[in-house]
Write an enzyme that holds these catalytic residues in place. Sequence first.
Site: not given
Ligand code: GLC
Length: 722
Positions: A264
Amino acid sequence: MTDHELQELLGRLTIEEKVGQLVQCNASQFIRNNLEMTGPDGELLPAEELCRVMGSLLTFEDARQARELQDMHLAADPNKIPLLLMLDVIHGLRTTYPIPLAMGCTFDDELLAECADMARKESSACGVHVTFNPMVDTARDARWGRILETNSEEPLINSRMGAALVRVTQGQDLSRKENVACCVKHYAAYGAGEAGRDYNTVELSERTLRETYFPAYKACVDAGVRLVMPSFNSLNGIPSVANKWLMNQVLREEWGFDGVVISDYNAVGELVSHGVASDLRDAVRMSMEAGCDIDMVRNAYYLHLADLVREGTVPEEALNEAVLRVLNLKNELGLFENPYHGADEEAEKQLYLCREHREIARRAAEESAVLLKNEGILPFSRDVKRIALIGPFAEEKRLNGFWSRPGAEQYTVTIPEGIRALLPEVRLDIERGCGACFEDTDRSRIDAAVEAARKADAVILAVGEPENYSGEGRSRAELSLPGPQMELARRVIAANPHTAVVLFNGRPLVLTELSDIAPALLEMWYPGTEGGNALARLLWGEANPCGKLSAGLPRSVGQYPMPYNRTNTGRPKPPPDSRSVPFTSCYLDMPNLPLYSFGYGLSYTDFIYESLTMDQKSMNRDGEIRVTVTLRNAGQRAGKEAVQLYLQDPVASVVRPVQQLIDYRKVALKPGERAEVEFVITEKQLRLVNAECREVSEPGEFRISAGYADHLILTQSFELKE
Ligand code: GLC
């Protein structure tokens, strides 16, 4: 490309170029010449160098940009390895359908699949190769703002809807430009953060993980999902992105996942904040050892991985395996032959917000709405000529939810627009009355709202929680209606009892007082682009509410966690739930049960559950039992009903839930019609995770019921034999 050609390509890459395939940047850095890396990374990184070596980008805007970014990279990359372009398409790209928690209230996997198919088409045209969806984190605490992103508190719904979304979005062949790869998230148990605070610590037994939290991720792996995203949280002391047991043993060895693991946003870098990595370099080592292939945005891999490989701390074989998984995914998507995949500006114009997509979004908004209370107020009669439309959401366009795409609100059908489209002759007196934010203390407009209510034939009171009060990083300790909305509600309802209260919110709220005073209460969640049209049709009976709560609504935040599939305890409180009984498992100051239970929802018609029968009273492990629930529409209106089947296992080697949803089916019935809804029970549905963390079924008595949580009816018993 063939596997052999991929191996040859890998063999030609330098270590820096291999590392580049594991580096994901934010498209905004390259679109607006913004050299400042997005996210917490204050370091300026050489955009030109990154542009040459990086393997993927996230968060771009449309097909034109997708092509430009791909062209920009391919011009700079001597190996001509196309970028992966990734985007959060959680519930629609341009045509926004209801938030996932609302979609769970439809209890309709086919409708979810229809919405997912619409989102696939729009995403593909936009140039998306990978969507960061489905999010299947089981959540049982509405203080957590991301509860809006998951379908339900019940893993069965999250499993079925998550797998359906993966199958529809990925299709049979990812190389077809209309298909998009999925990334299931956030593995694992991100929804179980202590105290409902986002990113918070998770401590769960392996048995609970395997029985409650793992199934939905595994269902998506079994459905063929091509990427998995580990969660921000630490799980039993180890942050997911560095958790070898979670990633290597369970995900890859036990479940056989062979796709790409992507961190993430900055989760690799956050290992330093978690206190398990001494520095970014150490964080990279740990993440690679746990099999995290792509480092999202922080670029820790970019800064340190090549050195770690050169010094032998990270084996080059591990780097090669990770890079090969990424190259395989690009090859599955056909990007080496067609780096633009489905990016098509003409298709965008034809598909975005087209009539067919709006119709799907409107139906989903209608079927995810939950009628919580109705004392003869709804549906409004066509004779109603003067409506007071009151509340902070009266003309609100932000009805889409935290993860809708930027700018979605400009396409939203508001409540007045929906009503005027359906009933042009109705007079609408619109009064905002007050704000909906914590800091809204201005009560000066409540008098005007009350005056409008007094003069009206009927009132629509539109209240709720602002769109940015749920979603990522949006946890709340209290779950009340923010601002002076309850004061507005008390005075408006007192001025005109012919009031329907409509709620717009991304999480279960505490509605105890509002439910007491509201003659009618309709939960709309964040209904998306067609929200105003759906609401108008529901209020005037053109659509009949059929949503059932995908998560229980608490009387108080103090009841959390309050899973519907609770265990009995050694001192269950005897009925009635309204009174406390000393020295039993209860509260002195409040009933145990939610205000409204999981699976509850009203209709404008009357469904009568006439019988539940079984074709046999016992089965062997390789057998099955056919259960038939007979349902009749005894009312005057056509309607749909989510027929739910609950299991109880009264005696087992471990404590079992007092009720567990094991199947559901949506049926449509005309007035007077009867349906025999058939379910097939197999041994698999009777299984539990025992004290040794093994998934087993245990012979003995089981009970089957219809109804909804805490209101089980027509219960029958059967036996599972050795
Ligand atoms: C965010 C979220 C995740 C998302 C990623 C890209 O922090 O936790 O769910 O897909 O970043 O935006």
